[in-house]
Design a protein around this motif. Sequence first.
Motif, PDB file in Angstrom:
ATOM      1  N   SER A 242     -21.317 -39.847  -3.815  1.00 22.14           N
ATOM      2  CA  SER A 242     -21.204 -38.919  -4.937  1.00 22.14           C
ATOM      3  C   SER A 242     -20.054 -39.314  -5.856  1.00 22.14           C
ATOM      4  O   SER A 242     -20.148 -39.207  -7.078  1.00 22.14           O
ATOM      5  N   LEU A 243     -18.946 -39.790  -5.300  1.00 24.36           N
ATOM      6  CA  LEU A 243     -17.815 -40.212  -6.121  1.00 24.36           C
ATOM      7  C   LEU A 243     -18.166 -41.436  -6.958  1.00 24.36           C
ATOM      8  O   LEU A 243     -17.821 -41.520  -8.131  1.00 24.36           O
ATOM      9  N   ALA A 244     -18.865 -42.393  -6.350  1.00 24.30           N
ATOM     10  CA  ALA A 244     -19.224 -43.604  -7.074  1.00 24.30           C
ATOM     11  C   ALA A 244     -20.191 -43.303  -8.205  1.00 24.30           C
ATOM     12  O   ALA A 244     -20.113 -43.911  -9.273  1.00 24.30           O
ATOM     13  N   HIS A 245     -21.106 -42.372  -8.008  1.00 24.05           N
ATOM     14  CA  HIS A 245     -22.036 -42.014  -9.076  1.00 24.05           C
ATOM     15  C   HIS A 245     -21.344 -41.183 -10.151  1.00 24.05           C
ATOM     16  O   HIS A 245     -21.665 -41.307 -11.330  1.00 24.05           O
ATOM     17  N   ALA A 246     -20.408 -40.362  -9.776  1.00 22.46           N
ATOM     18  CA  ALA A 246     -19.692 -39.547 -10.752  1.00 22.46           C
ATOM     19  C   ALA A 246     -18.698 -40.385 -11.556  1.00 22.46           C
ATOM     20  O   ALA A 246     -18.414 -40.074 -12.707  1.00 22.46           O
ATOM     21  N   HIS A 247     -18.182 -41.453 -10.960  1.00 26.20           N
ATOM     22  CA  HIS A 247     -17.170 -42.297 -11.606  1.00 26.20           C
ATOM     23  C   HIS A 247     -17.559 -43.764 -11.434  1.00 26.20           C
ATOM     24  O   HIS A 247     -16.933 -44.488 -10.660  1.00 26.20           O
ATOM     25  N   PRO A 248     -18.574 -44.240 -12.161  1.00 21.72           N
ATOM     26  CA  PRO A 248     -19.035 -45.615 -11.944  1.00 21.72           C
ATOM     27  C   PRO A 248     -18.076 -46.686 -12.453  1.00 21.72           C
ATOM     28  O   PRO A 248     -18.090 -47.799 -11.967  1.00 21.72           O
ATOM     29  N   ALA A 249     -17.242 -46.355 -13.415  1.00 22.17           N
ATOM     30  CA  ALA A 249     -16.283 -47.330 -13.947  1.00 22.17           C
ATOM     31  C   ALA A 249     -14.872 -46.804 -13.722  1.00 22.17           C
ATOM     32  O   ALA A 249     -14.568 -45.670 -14.075  1.00 22.17           O
ATOM     33  N   VAL A 250     -14.042 -47.634 -13.107  1.00 22.36           N
ATOM     34  CA  VAL A 250     -12.685 -47.205 -12.776  1.00 22.36           C
ATOM     35  C   VAL A 250     -11.668 -48.248 -13.228  1.00 22.36           C
ATOM     36  O   VAL A 250     -11.995 -49.424 -13.403  1.00 22.36           O
ATOM     37  N   LEU A 251     -10.437 -47.777 -13.408  1.00 21.42           N
ATOM     38  CA  LEU A 251      -9.314 -48.647 -13.712  1.00 21.42           C
ATOM     39  C   LEU A 251      -8.305 -48.538 -12.587  1.00 21.42           C
ATOM     40  O   LEU A 251      -8.056 -47.443 -12.080  1.00 21.42           O
ATOM     41  N   ILE A 252      -7.730 -49.638 -12.200  1.00 23.02           N
ATOM     42  CA  ILE A 252      -6.646 -49.649 -11.218  1.00 23.02           C
ATOM     43  C   ILE A 252      -5.370 -49.869 -12.019  1.00 23.02           C
ATOM     44  O   ILE A 252      -5.238 -50.865 -12.730  1.00 23.02           O
ATOM     45  N   VAL A 253      -4.455 -48.904 -11.930  1.00 30.18           N
ATOM     46  CA  VAL A 253      -3.293 -48.864 -12.819  1.00 30.18           C
ATOM     47  C   VAL A 253      -2.014 -48.768 -12.001  1.00 30.18           C
ATOM     48  O   VAL A 253      -1.967 -48.092 -10.976  1.00 30.18           O
ATOM     49  N   ASP A 254      -0.970 -49.421 -12.487  1.00 32.14           N
ATOM     50  CA  ASP A 254       0.372 -49.259 -11.926  1.00 32.14           C
ATOM     51  C   ASP A 254       0.947 -47.992 -12.567  1.00 32.14           C
ATOM     52  O   ASP A 254       1.208 -47.962 -13.774  1.00 32.14           O
ATOM     53  N   ALA A 255       1.108 -46.930 -11.776  1.00 28.83           N
ATOM     54  CA  ALA A 255       1.548 -45.641 -12.315  1.00 28.83           C
ATOM     55  C   ALA A 255       2.971 -45.700 -12.867  1.00 28.83           C
ATOM     56  O   ALA A 255       3.316 -44.941 -13.769  1.00 28.83           O
ATOM     57  N   ASP A 256       3.805 -46.599 -12.353  1.00 27.25           N
ATOM     58  CA  ASP A 256       5.185 -46.728 -12.850  1.00 27.25           C
ATOM     59  C   ASP A 256       5.202 -47.099 -14.331  1.00 27.25           C
ATOM     60  O   ASP A 256       5.948 -46.513 -15.118  1.00 27.25           O
ATOM     61  N   THR A 257       4.399 -48.078 -14.684  1.00 30.93           N
ATOM     62  CA  THR A 257       4.448 -48.643 -16.036  1.00 30.93           C
ATOM     63  C   THR A 257       3.225 -48.307 -16.884  1.00 30.93           C
ATOM     64  O   THR A 257       3.201 -48.647 -18.062  1.00 30.93           O
ATOM     65  N   ALA A 258       2.207 -47.701 -16.282  1.00 29.41           N
ATOM     66  CA  ALA A 258       0.930 -47.419 -16.945  1.00 29.41           C
ATOM     67  C   ALA A 258       0.244 -48.709 -17.393  1.00 29.41           C
ATOM     68  O   ALA A 258      -0.523 -48.717 -18.345  1.00 29.41           O
ATOM     69  N   GLN A 259       0.515 -49.801 -16.678  1.00 30.46           N
ATOM     70  CA  GLN A 259      -0.113 -51.083 -16.980  1.00 30.46           C
ATOM     71  C   GLN A 259      -1.398 -51.244 -16.172  1.00 30.46           C
ATOM     72  O   GLN A 259      -1.442 -50.913 -14.987  1.00 30.46           O
ATOM     73  N   LEU A 260      -2.431 -51.755 -16.809  1.00 26.63           N
ATOM     74  CA  LEU A 260      -3.698 -52.017 -16.142  1.00 26.63           C
ATOM     75  C   LEU A 260      -3.527 -53.173 -15.168  1.00 26.63           C
ATOM     76  O   LEU A 260      -3.038 -54.241 -15.542  1.00 26.63           O
ATOM     77  N   VAL A 261      -3.899 -52.951 -13.913  1.00 24.38           N
ATOM     78  CA  VAL A 261      -3.844 -53.992 -12.896  1.00 24.38           C
ATOM     79  C   VAL A 261      -5.213 -54.638 -12.752  1.00 24.38           C
ATOM     80  O   VAL A 261      -5.339 -55.854 -12.662  1.00 24.38           O
ATOM     81  N   ASP A 262      -6.272 -53.822 -12.759  1.00 24.46           N
ATOM     82  CA  ASP A 262      -7.634 -54.322 -12.565  1.00 24.46           C
ATOM     83  C   ASP A 262      -8.604 -53.241 -13.010  1.00 24.46           C
ATOM     84  O   ASP A 262      -8.203 -52.108 -13.303  1.00 24.46           O
ATOM     85  N   SER A 263      -9.885 -53.576 -13.031  1.00 24.55           N
ATOM     86  CA  SER A 263     -10.916 -52.605 -13.380  1.00 24.55           C
ATOM     87  C   SER A 263     -12.224 -53.016 -12.724  1.00 24.55           C
ATOM     88  O   SER A 263     -12.395 -54.170 -12.325  1.00 24.55           O
ATOM     89  N   TRP A 264     -13.141 -52.053 -12.614  1.00 23.53           N
ATOM     90  CA  TRP A 264     -14.449 -52.357 -12.030  1.00 23.53           C
ATOM     91  C   TRP A 264     -15.488 -51.385 -12.565  1.00 23.53           C
ATOM     92  O   TRP A 264     -15.240 -50.182 -12.633  1.00 23.53           O
ATOM     93  N   ASP A 265     -16.629 -51.911 -12.950  1.00 19.11           N
ATOM     94  CA  ASP A 265     -17.762 -51.103 -13.407  1.00 19.11           C
ATOM     95  C   ASP A 265     -18.930 -51.393 -12.475  1.00 19.11           C
ATOM     96  O   ASP A 265     -19.465 -52.498 -12.477  1.00 19.11           O
TER      97      ASP A 265
END
Length: 128
Positions: free
Chosen positions: A57-80
């Motif tokens: 259910s989580l994967a269908h509700a959120h098919p595209a995600v970003l992996i972020v460093d919360a300290d700097t708000a920098q994008l580390v990776d992403s997946w769709d």
Amino acid sequence: MASSLIRVAAPLLVGVAAGIGAIVGASLTRERKHLELETGPRPLAVEGWWSSDASSSLAHAHPAVLIVDADTAQLVDSWDRRTRGRVQRPVVRRTPEWPAGGLIVVDAATGDLLTVVGEAGRAGMPAT
């Protein structure tokens, strides 16, 4: 007269049928290759429910995600999961619910916090 007509028409008909078969076969092969799942060009920074092919259910509700460093708000990776590739033109949107530090997984469309990665006891689990 009829036999000479058959001698000319028969090879032409066979050639046309073979040509049609080749075109249909090539299009089916092209479609099959297009539908085959391919792995990403490089492994994700962190793996979890967001990077799997299994239905949830989580994967269908959120098919595209970003992996972020919360300290700097920098994008580390992403997946769709829909394209089995990286998110096209990702935009990081910091929200108040983000923790002060660590890696987090957020929805690519909304920026909602989905998972805190690496925090003791919660790695890979949905944020509450």
